[in-house]
Enzyme design. Sequence first.
Site, PDB file in Angstrom:
ATOM      1  N   ASN A   1      -9.936   0.252   6.178  1.00  0.00           N
ATOM      2  CA  ASN A   1     -10.070  -0.585   7.379  1.00  0.00           C
ATOM      3  C   ASN A   1      -9.527   0.237   8.544  1.00  0.00           C
ATOM      4  OD1 ASN A   1     -10.060  -2.488   9.375  1.00  0.00           O
ATOM      5  ND2 ASN A   1      -8.411  -3.732   8.503  1.00  0.00           N
TER       6      ASN A   1
ATOM      7  N   LYS B   1      -9.681  -0.394  11.589  1.00  0.00           N
ATOM      8  CA  LYS B   1      -9.288  -1.224  12.743  1.00  0.00           C
ATOM      9  C   LYS B   1      -9.907  -0.608  14.005  1.00  0.00           C
ATOM     10  CE  LYS B   1      -5.347  -2.647  10.078  1.00  0.00           C
ATOM     11  NZ  LYS B   1      -3.986  -3.173  10.028  1.00  0.00           N
TER      12      LYS B   1
ATOM     13  N   HIS C   1      -8.991 -11.367   8.379  1.00  0.00           N
ATOM     14  CA  HIS C   1      -7.828 -10.461   8.410  1.00  0.00           C
ATOM     15  C   HIS C   1      -6.730 -11.124   9.246  1.00  0.00           C
ATOM     16  CE1 HIS C   1      -5.302  -7.018   9.337  1.00  0.00           C
ATOM     17  NE2 HIS C   1      -5.842  -6.429   8.281  1.00  0.00           N
TER      18      HIS C   1
ATOM     19  N   GLU D   1      -4.868 -10.054  11.426  1.00  0.00           N
ATOM     20  CA  GLU D   1      -4.908  -9.747  12.870  1.00  0.00           C
ATOM     21  C   GLU D   1      -5.926 -10.637  13.576  1.00  0.00           C
ATOM     22  OE1 GLU D   1      -5.396  -5.479  12.495  1.00  0.00           O
ATOM     23  OE2 GLU D   1      -3.379  -5.389  11.635  1.00  0.00           O
TER      24      GLU D   1
ATOM     25  N   GLU E   1      -2.982  -9.849   1.383  1.00  0.00           N
ATOM     26  CA  GLU E   1      -2.330  -9.033   2.387  1.00  0.00           C
ATOM     27  C   GLU E   1      -1.116  -9.746   2.952  1.00  0.00           C
ATOM     28  OE1 GLU E   1      -5.671  -6.217   3.407  1.00  0.00           O
ATOM     29  OE2 GLU E   1      -5.105  -7.380   5.157  1.00  0.00           O
TER      30      GLU E   1
ATOM     31  N   GLY F   1       1.115  -2.583   8.155  1.00  0.00           N
ATOM     32  CA  GLY F   1       1.492  -1.659   9.216  1.00  0.00           C
ATOM     33  C   GLY F   1       2.991  -1.475   9.372  1.00  0.00           C
TER      34      GLY F   1
ATOM     35  N   SER G   1       0.469  -1.535   3.853  1.00  0.00           N
ATOM     36  CA  SER G   1       1.242  -0.285   3.732  1.00  0.00           C
ATOM     37  C   SER G   1       0.969   0.456   2.425  1.00  0.00           C
ATOM     38  CB  SER G   1       2.747  -0.557   3.904  1.00  0.00           C
ATOM     39  OG  SER G   1       3.005  -1.029   5.218  1.00  0.00           O
TER      40      SER G   1
HETATM   41  P1  PGA Z   1      -1.867  -0.952   6.644  1.00  0.00           P
HETATM   42  O1  PGA Z   1      -2.976  -2.081   7.010  1.00  0.00           O
HETATM   43  O2  PGA Z   1      -2.380  -0.222   5.447  1.00  0.00           O
HETATM   44  O3  PGA Z   1      -1.814  -0.084   7.882  1.00  0.00           O
HETATM   45  O4  PGA Z   1      -0.607  -1.670   6.387  1.00  0.00           O
HETATM   46  C1  PGA Z   1      -3.471  -2.848   5.978  1.00  0.00           C
HETATM   47  C2  PGA Z   1      -4.337  -3.942   6.495  1.00  0.00           C
HETATM   48  O5  PGA Z   1      -4.375  -4.255   7.667  1.00  0.00           O
HETATM   49  O6  PGA Z   1      -5.016  -4.540   5.682  1.00  0.00           O
END
Ligand code: PGA
Length: 248
Positions: A11, A13, A92, A94, A163, A169, A208
């Site tokens: 992903n 983003k 997601h 976000e 998640e 992140g 992460s």
């Molecule tokens: P990340 O993001 O690996 O940077 O923690 C994961 C996600 O947004 O699904």
Amino acid sequence: MRQRKPLVVANWKMNGSLDLVQQMSDALSVLKQPLPDILICPPVIFLSYFPKHANYKLGAQNMSEQLVGAFTGEISADMLRTAGASHVIIGHSERRALYGELDSVISQKVKVAVDAGLTPILCVGETLQQREEEKTLQVLARQLDAVYAAQPHLLAHSVVSYEPIWAIGTGQTATPQQAQQVHQFIRQHLAQYDVQAADAVKIIYGGSVTAANCEALFAEADIDGALIGGASLKVADFSAICTMAKDS
Ligand code: PGA
């Protein structure tokens, strides 16, 4: 041998460039079989720049719940298919937190995606506060029920991504045991809708994930792969994660 083939999802983003498209497709093209299912979800504008007939598939990070019409800035499921996407990430955290996406809209998106022939990757997860208040399973049940209670047939066409929001992140990944416990709960919860589909559905972990911690996660019985943000922008790291997933 595990009956669910692992799935590794990048992903990006709102990151990446045409250079990264090239570097990533070059790096993935030389990976040796057997591989997991690999899916790259770049910003949609880059989809058509990936070579056709590669050893990975392409997906989007979001889509409209509407089919067509006056929805400025939106992209439909059919358009994503035309652009080469086979999958779409839906719900997601976000999108839920920053763009106010509610369970009802997410549920509609999953339906529209499946109707259009896309595989939705439904993201579910709890905040740190919810975890500390021991509401994790309750929150996940609500997010899953919002989609599948009224439309259980969609489960057979879905991927679910667990998640934990506190792990996205932040560098603070869930331990393999924490993640496995939740994945097992998700599978058991989904079994009330369709036992066979719940057994077959891929439940991947996001938050992460790196080349250093993925192996232990992939070793867990109900963790069928990963959804990767930050580390999916590093070609060597993402390739290494794909290589480790195939062995799980
Ligand atoms: P990340 O993001 O690996 O940077 O923690 C994961 C996600 O947004 O699904």
